[in-house]
Design a protein around this motif. Structure first.
Motif, PDB file in Angstrom:
ATOM      1  N   SER A   1      81.115  96.871   5.240  1.00  0.00           N
ATOM      2  CA  SER A   1      81.767  97.944   4.506  1.00  0.00           C
ATOM      3  C   SER A   1      81.955  99.143   5.418  1.00  0.00           C
ATOM      4  O   SER A   1      81.097  99.420   6.270  1.00  0.00           O
ATOM      5  N   ALA A   2      83.066  99.851   5.217  1.00  0.00           N
ATOM      6  CA  ALA A   2      83.332 101.091   5.946  1.00  0.00           C
ATOM      7  C   ALA A   2      84.186 101.982   5.057  1.00  0.00           C
ATOM      8  O   ALA A   2      84.747 101.526   4.052  1.00  0.00           O
ATOM      9  N   SER A   3      84.253 103.226   5.394  1.00  0.00           N
ATOM     10  CA  SER A   3      85.042 104.157   4.597  1.00  0.00           C
ATOM     11  C   SER A   3      85.855 105.060   5.519  1.00  0.00           C
ATOM     12  O   SER A   3      85.458 105.310   6.661  1.00  0.00           O
ATOM     13  N   VAL A   4      86.969 105.553   4.973  1.00  0.00           N
ATOM     14  CA  VAL A   4      87.841 106.442   5.729  1.00  0.00           C
ATOM     15  C   VAL A   4      88.560 107.331   4.728  1.00  0.00           C
ATOM     16  O   VAL A   4      88.890 106.915   3.612  1.00  0.00           O
ATOM     17  N   SER A   5      88.757 108.536   5.131  1.00  0.00           N
ATOM     18  CA  SER A   5      89.450 109.483   4.251  1.00  0.00           C
ATOM     19  C   SER A   5      90.931 109.131   4.183  1.00  0.00           C
ATOM     20  O   SER A   5      91.533 108.682   5.162  1.00  0.00           O
ATOM     21  N   GLU A   6      91.502 109.333   2.980  1.00  0.00           N
ATOM     22  CA  GLU A   6      92.929 109.037   2.851  1.00  0.00           C
ATOM     23  C   GLU A   6      93.778 109.998   3.675  1.00  0.00           C
ATOM     24  O   GLU A   6      94.958 109.767   3.933  1.00  0.00           O
TER      25      GLU A   6
ATOM     26  N   ASP B   1      95.663 102.393  -3.362  1.00  0.00           N
ATOM     27  CA  ASP B   1      94.666 101.411  -2.917  1.00  0.00           C
ATOM     28  C   ASP B   1      93.398 102.166  -2.584  1.00  0.00           C
ATOM     29  O   ASP B   1      93.315 102.839  -1.548  1.00  0.00           O
ATOM     30  N   THR B   2      92.449 102.049  -3.461  1.00  0.00           N
ATOM     31  CA  THR B   2      91.170 102.721  -3.194  1.00  0.00           C
ATOM     32  C   THR B   2      90.319 101.930  -2.216  1.00  0.00           C
ATOM     33  O   THR B   2      89.489 102.494  -1.513  1.00  0.00           O
ATOM     34  N   THR B   3      90.528 100.652  -2.201  1.00  0.00           N
ATOM     35  CA  THR B   3      89.705  99.797  -1.333  1.00  0.00           C
ATOM     36  C   THR B   3      90.591  98.721  -0.750  1.00  0.00           C
ATOM     37  O   THR B   3      91.417  98.121  -1.462  1.00  0.00           O
ATOM     38  N   TYR B   4      90.385  98.445   0.523  1.00  0.00           N
ATOM     39  CA  TYR B   4      91.107  97.372   1.190  1.00  0.00           C
ATOM     40  C   TYR B   4      90.095  96.267   1.491  1.00  0.00           C
ATOM     41  O   TYR B   4      89.116  96.484   2.213  1.00  0.00           O
TER      42      TYR B   4
ATOM     43  N   ARG C   1      84.790  83.914   9.488  1.00  0.00           N
ATOM     44  CA  ARG C   1      85.397  85.049   8.801  1.00  0.00           C
ATOM     45  C   ARG C   1      84.338  85.729   7.938  1.00  0.00           C
ATOM     46  O   ARG C   1      83.471  85.073   7.371  1.00  0.00           O
ATOM     47  N   VAL C   2      84.485  87.024   7.841  1.00  0.00           N
ATOM     48  CA  VAL C   2      83.683  87.795   6.896  1.00  0.00           C
ATOM     49  C   VAL C   2      84.619  88.739   6.176  1.00  0.00           C
ATOM     50  O   VAL C   2      85.731  89.035   6.640  1.00  0.00           O
ATOM     51  N   SER C   3      84.182  89.171   5.044  1.00  0.00           N
ATOM     52  CA  SER C   3      84.978  90.136   4.296  1.00  0.00           C
ATOM     53  C   SER C   3      84.655  91.536   4.781  1.00  0.00           C
ATOM     54  O   SER C   3      83.479  91.876   4.982  1.00  0.00           O
ATOM     55  N   LEU C   4      85.680  92.316   4.981  1.00  0.00           N
ATOM     56  CA  LEU C   4      85.541  93.717   5.417  1.00  0.00           C
ATOM     57  C   LEU C   4      86.122  94.607   4.327  1.00  0.00           C
ATOM     58  O   LEU C   4      87.297  94.471   3.963  1.00  0.00           O
ATOM     59  N   ARG C   5      85.300  95.447   3.833  1.00  0.00           N
ATOM     60  CA  ARG C   5      85.726  96.353   2.763  1.00  0.00           C
ATOM     61  C   ARG C   5      85.856  97.766   3.347  1.00  0.00           C
ATOM     62  O   ARG C   5      84.866  98.331   3.825  1.00  0.00           O
ATOM     63  N   ILE C   6      87.080  98.299   3.309  1.00  0.00           N
ATOM     64  CA  ILE C   6      87.322  99.663   3.786  1.00  0.00           C
ATOM     65  C   ILE C   6      87.695 100.506   2.566  1.00  0.00           C
ATOM     66  O   ILE C   6      88.699 100.237   1.884  1.00  0.00           O
ATOM     67  N   SER C   7      86.855 101.463   2.262  1.00  0.00           N
ATOM     68  CA  SER C   7      87.054 102.315   1.097  1.00  0.00           C
ATOM     69  C   SER C   7      87.772 103.593   1.500  1.00  0.00           C
ATOM     70  O   SER C   7      87.476 104.175   2.554  1.00  0.00           O
TER      71      SER C   7
END
Length: 1988
Positions: free
Chosen positions: A487-492, A648-651, A668-674
């Motif tokens: 998981s990771a996050s980034v500002s819009e 899109d709040t989450t990719y 493969r792993v799932s990557l969640r970018i919020s």
């Protein structure tokens, strides 16, 4: 003293145990041996158990929990699976060979998980199998072959052989039986001979062969036939040979089998077989000599006289041509003619003998090579064969060439094929278990030992071959990410290039297959917005406009937000409603039923704009389009960004890692970018339409109805309100904050008042800026509260009998006031239709379903039921009466259809012959049927022939209309014997013609007059016939044929009286013999013969027949035996009688007189008395046993008949010459030599050599016994005295050398005088028995690590050590390195010392050049043959500064969860440690603590954690595992080390992962009631909602899974005195709350004295809604049926001991005790005693289930005082009394008044005197209360000092003298009546007087509290709930269950006067009904006792 000894012994034992454990710990031997958990004795098996059957399973365990394996020792019948312990049968069982089998089984623990080691414990234990018999053995002929000689003139019936002996080794099966079966060469043998059974037993049968027909030598000389023996299941055959004796003109005949089998290793002079031949002429047989015409390879010698064939030189089967091992010999037998062998064809014969040489196991199986090498890639699939050219062969044959192949492969990776080989086979080695993994250092090289070992031989020869398998690397591991998702996050608002995260993977492969070749990429929706560095894995924000400059993807959203911001600056807020139409009709409200979502945009309108609005609406299908209608300036320039939170709040992206530079395997792993948020989104309904259901009249929904809207902006707060019609808003309300919709308290839901059962409205969700409308649909369910009702309660209908199926009869109708399904009706016929009528379930139309029959049933009463489709379904019933109208529609018919009659031929006309019988179900009277005959009449004559049709037949019989058949004309049987008349019956009342047809058969009975007559010379006057017959005629010979005649009839049959010899043919009259006629037995036979005719009645005639028998010489002389056996010693003189023969002749006269003569070759040596038959020695010179053992003579017996008819018989005499002891035993050798290995078996012992001494004497004189005389001082050997075989007496291990024994042979079983000696020399050779076993290194694939970068030459790497259990040179070990399959002391890099085992570096080793080296260590002993063991050793040079693996702090501790019951091998979680080393080091994971119950295991390589069993949350709900990460591939952690770990230390250790596992609950437990049955009671005066009892059910689950609801399923009512229920009461009189509390749901007075049986159901609220039920028995009582127990303990203590108190009362009363209430106690002055309580109960008779009377219970308690007194003290029970006091009314008997008055006067006088004395003694006019209390204490002391009363049931009742003084003063102080006019309500004014009594100080004993005046009409009732009565006073108190009991008005003085009367002194007008129990008054208690 015994206890002290036991303690001392225990202390000694503990000290010894501690000392033993300390010694074990000092030696490191802490491994306890495993144990078996079963009894292994006397396991029963049937001997026919199939091979491969698992007959038993061994079970055991290791105290340390190690894996145990099983094995077997000393059994060739069974094999043991080492893992499962299954004992499998591998060799057939044979009870007859051995009826029990015992061998050793072993259990072995495995200390080292990688394989066996020296530390393993092995426990052996014997196991015994008992073998039961089955009929699996065929019968066995004994002493075969069977043969006999018979003279061709032998008489029929002669027994020629009686030595047939058959035995059956089985104990079960049918009896033995024999039969003869002819053979092809002698087809008539079974007719010439027969078998006669002599003795038959279950397992033994003896029989003889008897001559059955005469013989002719010229026709056949030898007869062969098979004798078959059968036991019912098995059959066995043997051949019998009968030789016909003739004159001397036949050559010798070989006897017995000339085929034999001999072992290949048989010594020289071994007897092969004995050839037997006899002279073909058995009359005077000659001696036979033998010689060999052919003798291949001169292997054999043949003794010319004895016929013994012996070996002449050593045999060699392999040297023979071919593979059969058969040698054919041509043997000749010649007769001695005048002492010279004759070559004439008539005196010599040849035979072919075959000798089969049995192979001896002298060749082991051999491989084509000793060593093999092969390589293969890892991941080779199971079943893939290795590329090897391997074969194995065994030169032996048969079982000696059978051997098994197996692998000594500790890895278990490979398998060998085939498993079993015979002779020769190619060998395949296949990959068997799992795939090979190069990444595992233990799987890079394998050394496999292939063993070929014989299976069925002893000893089992074997050989081995070594295979070295090298594993090559392959790209078989894909990259692995450390986490399952990231998981990771980034500002819009982030800009392109913004760093987001770094994600990398690891690959355990090497080179480009590993970490260096991994390439990273992103995919998925929105992946183009991000960028990843393919080598480093760094993820950053991409420039989304770089490739698409025209993209405006995010502009609308941004513009909308800007528009909102601008409009907020000024103006007023205005809400645009969705309901407003274009023409602004504000009053019209239309609520859409479609599930759409509406948004209302609140905008700012300028002040100058009036009423300008804009509405934004979006459907549920496109919520994002809602703001698109908002007005905005499209030309406004807006900054665009790549990310938008609202879009899109989450990719969720797929992050891929591919090895081999992007061309290999992928992970493969799932990557969640919020994306972080900005407040710019309207609320959105979570559901476009909310649905709910509610029953009409309900106040709450079935489940809460909550409308939820979400707002993408986290800072928004949503408010809710209902927008609908006034009716909707008047019914429902909504919580503004939560959105929960509820029904208003004053609202009512009624379907009839609603236009529809569906209510639609919307709920507006507003966040202050935007709003959304959520649709709501509420369904109001109709409640099924109206039962169907028929229009009529009874219907009637009429139907014709002949109505067709489907004809409508009637239609019933019912109606239901409910709606929907509840009003949908179904009809059915409940009873009464008898399946003749049906009903349409929807219309109610009743129709005919089966053919009606008025005669069967003419009235039907149908009960019709209408039921609705509601739940529960309600029903209504109506009655329909159907009458069936009769129809005459059935034809009459005859019963039976064909009727028979008989009439005598002389019957007169008018004679009644028969009355016809017919039936018609339609007619009421039989007279309605008319009978007649048709014209079709036929007849049959007396011969049975059909006569032609004749009209005259009608003239003989007449049939009347009523069915009577009469003779019409005189009958003539000569014309016809049978007449057949076709008859007709007609129904005269039928509307149309109804007729039935039948047939009448009349039999004309003949009248017989003349009897039959025999032919002449028989006559009626002389009815005698005389005949003759010669004896010995065959059975069936016709004696004569009788003839008879009859004038008026034919001959019927002939009969003869029963006799033994003749029978008659009943038809022809022929008389024939049925038995052999013997003149000697019978000379005349008489019998009667009768003949009868066929007339009626039958007549007979009789004849007397006399048969005379004519004599013949038909009997041959018959010897008593066919063979006589006489014994005579070799020194017998002339004239010695050898024996006597005897013959008999069945004839009489001269035909039966016999004389004897001897014939044959030896007749000159013996003589016979011609008349007595004595056989005597005539010439003794031949009686020499050493020359001849047996002589044969023939004796002839002749009768004295004339020569032409003379008969004779011959028998054989066998004279056996007995021996004397005159020969010394002679050994076959002077010295016997044997060489034996020291490992020769001694349990069971192996034969070492065999001595043999021959004694020419026979029998006991020739029976030799052997004994060791000298040379066996150490007792190493033992000698079988009978066989001469020398065995080892003990183990020869370590006792090698030469041993010389002196052995003696003595005859007469060792007690004779003849003796000889010989010498035996035994050489014991030393044997190499054990392979070397490595100690260092211990593992088969070991690894040593050398720290540093460079290893200098001669550096000591390891000191190799091995052990060998052999001694001397066999145990000397040398160490080598295996290089190119050769043992050497050094290779290029390393060298090893041959003696010390020091392994050193030969040259400098550089880690940078090469880090890992694989070498093969060899330990070889010096034995012969030498044994060697191999070890694979990997030498790794590691970096000295390399760090240990560590877990990241961010993940440690790990927290995972798993559902219970998930099963085994379910992945729970994953841990990952990392090493800081720059080299790829493998990390291995080991469980340390927290897994004591073995619930989990960790994958050693991957770090995945799996379940090892199914988890149970109710047992353990959480685990904390401590898992170690290590670079060591084989790390063993002992239990002592585990025990030494500190949790505190482990928590700080970064190499240890802390895994917290939470076991989540699953609804897997059903509720359980605390009790299976509950018992309770309820007062009949109880009101509604009165508490009765409480049931409690629990669910072991947790949370919502443990929530339970209670329901009353049935309320079965049992009326008073009834044993059967009247049914369940609906609705139930009881209610139950959700906490299990049962209360009254109605007034219980109507059920007084009844009882209920409730069925309570406890059901889970969650699926699958398991349920459990219990029963509650409730009795309805009134207050008079309760018993009160007064206890001086507080209620809370009594509650704790309530069950124990009930149990003791139940045991004493034998009744069920049911506690109804426990209350605080009310003392004498009305105060509540908090430390005392009253327990109320009622008792139930367990058989009648009725409440027992109170007095009966109290009497039972008194009766069991001795039993209860200890419990009273323990429970602090003060008294047991009725819960009320009743005054029993009775009429006063005036007749007794005078007597009562007299008694009272006398009694008053005595009492007055006593009172006077007491008053003088205690004179005091006024006594204060304190003084009274002191006097009470004095009285208490007096009471305690007095003796008890005479009644032993009274408890602590003392004679109260002082109390009786007061009694005298009170008895007549007031009238003895109680007013009937005063109501109970007037009792209050007596309280003062009652209390005054107490203050005066009167001490009242409540022992007689229940004495009741009989004459009073009122009852004195005590307060059941705590009121107390003192000295006759009463107070008002509440009753049980809320109903109070009132005390009747009682004068306190009157009642107190009798309060202390004893039972045996009370007046007759009082009776006792209470318990006599009272506890003594204790110090500190109130001196005034209670009167209840």
């Amino acid at each position: 003293m015994r206890g002290g000894v036991k303690v001392l012994t225990m202390k000694h034992f503990l000290w010894l145990l501690m000392l033993f454990l300390a010694q074990r710990a000092a030696r490191g031997e802490t491994n306890l041996p495993p144990v078996f958990t079963q009894t292994l004795n006397n396991i029963v098996l049937y001997e026919n158990v199939p091979l491969g059957t698992d007959v038993f399973r061994l079970e055991g365990y290791d105290p340390e929990g190690s894996v145990v394996t099983f094995g077997a020792i000393g059994s060739d019948h069974f094999s043991v699976d080492p893992v499962s312990g299954n004992i499998t049968l591998v060799k057939p069982l044979d009870r007859e060979e051995k009826d029990s089998l015992t061998f050793l089984v072993s259990i072995r623990d495995r200390v080292d998980p990688e394989g066996d080691s020296e530390k393993d414990n092995v426990v052996q234990q014997p196991i015994t199998f008992i073998i039961l018999d089955e009929n699996d053995n065929p019968p066995e002929f004994q002493k075969t072959p069977y043969e006999a000689d018979v003279n061709e003139d032998a008489a029929v019936g002669t027994t020629i052989f009686d030595k047939i002996l058959v035995k059956d080794r089985d104990l079960v099966g049918d009896s033995l039986d024999l039969r003869c079966q002819p053979q092809q060469q002698s087809p008539e043998a079974c007719s010439k001979f027969r078998l006669e059974l002599l003795k038959r037993e279950p397992t033994v049968l003896t029989a003889a062969v008897v001559l059955n027909d005469t013989l002719n030598y010229n026709q056949r000389m030898i007869y062969h036939f098979q004798i078959e023996a059968s036991d019912g299941l098995h059959r066995t055959q043997t051949t019998f040979e009968a030789r016909v004796k003739d004159v001397q003109d036949k050559p010798p005949v070989f006897q017995g089998s000339l085929s034999t089998v001999i072992d290949e290793d048989s010594p020289i002079n071994t007897l092969v077989l004995t050839v037997h031949a006899r002279d073909g002429d058995t009359g005077e047989p000659r001696k036979i000599v033998y010689d060999m015409l052919t003798n291949p390879s001169d292997y054999f010698l043949l003794d010319s006289h004895s016929g013994e064939l012996r070996t002449a030189k050593p045999l060699d089967r392999e040297a023979l041509e071919g593979s059969t091992g058969i040698i054919s010999l041509l043997i000749r037998a010649r007769e001695l003619v005048n002492g010279v062998p004759s070559d004439d064809a008539l005196t010599s014969a040849t035979a072919k003998a075959t000798v089969t040489i049995r192979d001896v196991n002298d060749s082991p199986p051999m491989f084509n090579r000793k060593e093999y090498a092969v390589s293969l890639e890892e991941n080779t699939l199971p079943g893939t064969p290795l590329a090897l050219d391997m074969s194995v062969s065994d030169a032996d044959v048969g079982i000696n060439s059978k051997f098994a192949l197996r692998l000594e492969d500790v890895s278990g990776v490979f398998d060998v094929e085939p498993k079993l080989v015979t002779g020769y086979s190619q060998v395949n080695i296949r990959v068997a278990n799992g795939t090979l993994d190069y990444e595992n250092p233990n799987q890079r090289k394998f050394i496999v030992l292939v063993i070929a070992e014989e299976t069925d031989t002893s000893p089992k020869l074997s050989s081995t071959a070594t295979i070295t398998v090298s594993v090559l690397d392959a790209n078989d591991n894909k990259p692995v990410f450390e986490q399952e998702s990231y998981s990771a996050s980034v500002s819009e608002a982030a800009l392109p290039g913004q760093y987001i995260a770094t994600v990398t993977a690891r690959d355990v492969d090497s080179g480009s297959y590993g970490d260096s070749g991994i390439r990273y990429s992103l995919s998925g929706t929105g992946a183009e917005l991000f960028h990843v560095n393919e080598q480093t894995g760094v993820i950053s924000l991409a420039n989304c406009h770089a490739n698409d400059p025209t993209s405006n993807r995010q502009q609308p959203r941004r513009r909308r937000r800007d528009l909102s911001d601008e409009e907020e600056e000024g103006g007023s807020l205005e809400m645009l409603s969705m309901e407003e139409t274009a023409n602004h009709k504000a009053d019209t409200r239309e609520i859409s039923t479609e599930p759409t979502v509406q948004y209302t945009l609140i905008t700012q309108s300028p002040v100058t704009t009036g009423g300008a609005t804009a509405t934004a609406t979006a459907s549920a299908s496109s919520p994002a389009s809602a703001p698109s209608t908002a007005s905005a300036n499209d030309n406004t320039t807006v900054d665009t960004t790549c990310l938008d939170y609202e879009t899109d709040t989450t990719y969720f992206l797929s992050y891929k890692a591919t090895d081999d530079n992007g061309k290999g395997q992928t992970d493969r792993v799932s990557l969640r970018i919020s994306v972080t948020d900005a407040n710019d989104s309207p609320p959105v309904c979570e559901s476009p339409l909310y649905r709910a259901s509610v029953d009409e009249g309900a106040l709450v929904f079935d489940s809460p109805l909550i409308v939820k809207a979400r707002d993408a902006d986290t800072m928004s707060s949503i408010k809710y309100r209902i927008r609908g019609t006034e009716q909707v808003e008047g019914i429902f309300e909504i919580d503004k904050e939560t959105g929960q919709i509820s029904i208003r308290p004053n609202a009512t839901l009624d379907v009839t008042n609603l236009q529809s059962d569906q209510l639609f409205f919307v709920v507006e969700a507003n966040d202050g800026l935007f709003s959304a409308n959520c649709g709501v649909n509420i369904t109001v369910r109709d409640v099924n509260n109206h039962a169907p009702a028929f229009d009529q309660q009874s219907y009637s209908a009429v139907v014709e009998e002949n109505s067709e199926i489907g004809t409508s009869v009637e239609r019933v109708r019912a109606s239901d006031l409910d709606t929907g399904k509840n009003a949908e009706l179904r009809y059915r016929i409940q009873q009464g239709s008898f399946d003749d009528f049906g009903i349409d379930e929807r219309t109610g139309e009743i129709f005919v379903s089966h053919k009606l029959d008025y005669d069967r049933r003419n009235t039907y009463a149908l009960q019709v039921q209408a039921s609705d489709q509601g739940t529960p379904s309600l029903t209504g019933t109506a009655t329909l009466t159907i009458n069936v109208q009769n129809s005459n529609d059935k034809d009459p018919y005859f019963v039976p259809a064909t009727q028979h009659a008989e009439v005598r031929a002389d019957a007169p006309p008018g004679h009644l012959v028969y009355t016809l019988i017919a039936l018609d179900p339609d007619v009421a009277s039989y007279n309605a049927l008319e009978f007649a005959a048709t014209d079709d009449i036929t007849a049959i004559d007396k011969e049975g022939k059909e006569l032609p049709h004749n009209d005259r037949f009608k003239e003989y019989f007449d049939i009347a209309r009523n069915g009577r058949v009469l003779v019409k004309k005189q009958l003539d049987r000569s014309l016809f014997a049978v007449m057949r008349i076709n008859i007709l019956v007609t129904d005269s009342t039928a509307p149309n013609v109804q007729q039935g047809r039948g047939l009448l058969i009349i039999q004309i009975i003949d009248v017989n007059k003349i009897p039959p007559r025999f032919s002449a010379p028989w006559s009626a006057e002389q009815p005698r016939i005389k005949l003759q017959m010669v004896e010995e005629q065959p059975v069936g010979t016709v004696l004569t044929i009788l003839q008879a005649t009859d004038e008026d009839s034919s001959i019927g049959e002939y009969n003869i009286t029963e006799n033994e010899y003749f029978a008659i043919n009943h038809t022809s009259g022929a008389i024939y013999s049925i038995a052999r006629l013997d003149y000697e037995a019978v000379k005349e036979v008489k019998f009667l013969v009768t003949v009868s005719d066929t007339g009626v009645p039958a007549l007979t005639s009789t004849a007397d027949v006399v048969v005379d028998i004519i004599n013949l010489n038909d009997n041959e002389p018959r010897f008593s035996q066919t063979d006589y056996y006489f014994n005579i010693t070799e020194n017998s003189p002339r004239g010695t009688v050898a024996g006597k023969v005897e013959a008999q002749d069945g004839d009489v006269g001269v035909f039966g007189e016999i004389t004897y003569t001897l014939i044959g070759e030896n007749d000159k040596y013996f003589s016979i008395d011609a008349y007595t038959g004595n056989v005597m020695v005539a010439n003794a010179s031949i009686l020499d046993r050493e020359q001849i053992k047996e002589l044969t003579l023939s004796v002839v017996a002749q009768d004295k008949a004339p020569a032409t008819v003379q008969k004779s018989a011959t028998a054989t005499i066998h004279i056996n010459i007995l021996d004397v002891n005159d020969n010394v035993p002679v050994f076959t050798r002077e010295i016997y030599n044997s060489t034996v290995a020291e490992n020769a078996a001694h349990q069971p012992p192996a034969a070492l050599l065999q001595v043999e001494a021959i004694d020419l004497d026979e029998g006991l004189y020739g029976d030799v016994r052997y004994i060791i005389m000298d040379g066996n001082e150490a007792a190493l050997f033992k000698l079988d005295a009978q066989s001469g075989i020398v065995y080892p007496a003990q183990s020869l291990a370590g006792k090698h050398g030469v041993y010389k024994l002196t052995i003696s042979a003595r005859d007469t079983q060792g007690s004779g005088t003849m003796e000889s000696t010989t010498r035996a020399v035994i050489t014991v050779m030393q044997v190499n028995r054990h392979r070397p076993e490595f100690v260092i290194p211990a593992l088969y694939n070991a690894t040593i690590e050398i720290p540093g970068d460079i290893v200098q030459p001669d550096y000591l790497l390891l000191t190799v050590k091995a052990m060998d259990n052999d001694t001397e040179e066999n145990g000397q070990i040398s160490y080598h390195l295996q290089v190119n399959n050769q043992n050497q002391q050094e290779n290029t890099e390393f060298k090893i010392n041959e003696v010390t085992g020091e392994l050193r570096a030969k040259q400098q080793l550089n880690r940078k050049n090469r880090a890992n080296y694989d070498i093969i260590l060899v330990a070889r002993d010096a034995g012969n043959p030498p044994f060697e063991s191999l070890r694979l050793l990997t030498v790794s040079i590691v970096d000295a500064n390399e760090n240990r693996p560590e877990f990241p702090d961010a993940s440690n501790p790990y927290k995972v969860s798993i559902n219970e019951n998930s099963g085994r091998d379910v992945k729970v979680g994953h841990i990952q440690a990392a090493s800081r080393s720059k080299h790829n080091r493998d990390i291995f994971y080991y469980m340390l603590l927290g897994n004591e119950d073995g619930a989990f295991y960790v994958d050693k390589i991957t770090g995945d954690i799996f379940t090892n069993k199914s988890l149970d949350r109710e047992e353990t709900d959480a685990y904390t595992l401590y898992i170690l990460a290590s670079i060591k591939a084989d790390l063993h952690i002992s239990e002592e080390e585990r025990a030494s770990f500190s949790i505190k230390t482990l928590n700080r250790d970064s190499t240890v992962a802390k895994v917290a596992i939470t076991v989540l609950d699953v609804n897997d437990n059903a509720p359980e009631f605390e009790k299976a049955i509950y018992y309770a009671g309820v007062n009949a005066n109880a009101k509604m909602n009165a508490a009765i009892t409480q049931v409690n059910a629990t669910d072991a689950d947790q949370g919502k899974n443990a929530k339970i609801e209670y329901m009353i399923v049935a309320s079965n009512l049992f009326k008073f005195g009834a044993s059967k229920s009247t049914g369940s009461i609906v609705p139930s009189p009881f209610a139950i709350s959700q906490d299990g509390r049962i209360t009254a749901n109605t007034i219980m007075a109507e059920y007084n004295q009844d009882r209920f049986e409730l069925e309570i159901l406890a059901r889970e609220l969650e699926q699958p809604q398991r349920s459990v039920s219990t029963k509650v028995f409730i009795w309805v009582f009134d207050g008079t049926q309760l018993v009160r127990v007064i206890l001086s303990r507080p209620p809370e203590e009594v509650y704790q001991e309530q069950e124990e108190i009930i149990a003791e009362l139940r045991n004493a009363t034998q009744h069920r005790i049911i506690v109804d209430e426990i209350r605080y106690h009310l003392d004498s002055v009305g105060r509540i005693r908090m430390d005392w309580c009253d327990l109320y109960f009622h008792a139930v008779d367990t058989q009648t289930q009725q409440i027992a009377p109170v007095d009966e219970i109290l009497k039972d308690i008194d009766r069991n005082y001795d039993y209860l007194k200890d419990y009273y003290a323990g429970f602090a029970i003060e008294n047991v009394v009725p819960a009320y006091i009743a005054i029993v009314q009775d009429e006063f008997d005036l007749a007794v008044a005078g007597l009562v008055a007299l008694v009272i006067v006398l009694f008053v006088g005595v009492i007055s005197f006593i009172v006077l004395c007491c008053c003088l003694k205690h004179w005091n006019l006024s006594v204060p209360v304190e003084t009274r209390r002191k006097e009470a204490l004095i009285k208490k002391q007096i009471i305690e000092d007095l003796n008890t009363t005479e009644n032993p049931l009274w408890i602590e009742q003392k004679l109260k003298l002082y109390e009786e003084q007061e009694l005298t003063m009170q008895v007549f102080s007031e009238p003895d009546h109680i007013s009937n006019s005063e109501a109970p309500g007037h009792l209050d004014h007596h309280r003062s007087s009652l209390e005054q009594v107490h203050h005066v100080g009167q001490t009242v004993d409540n022992t007689y509290a229940t004495i009741q005046p009989r004459n009073n009409q009122n009852r004195l009732t005590g307060g059941a709930g705590g009121g107390s009565l003192r000295s006759g006073g009463a107070v008002r108190a509440g009753g049980v269950g809320g109903a109070g009991l009132m005390l009747a008005r009682v004068d306190p003085h009157e009642f107190a006067d009798y309060a202390t009367l004893r039972n045996n002194r009370a007046p007759s007008l009082y009776e006792f009904t209470g318990s006599t129990f009272q506890a003594p008054i204790r110090d500190g208690d109130d001196a005034v006792a209670e009167l209840i």
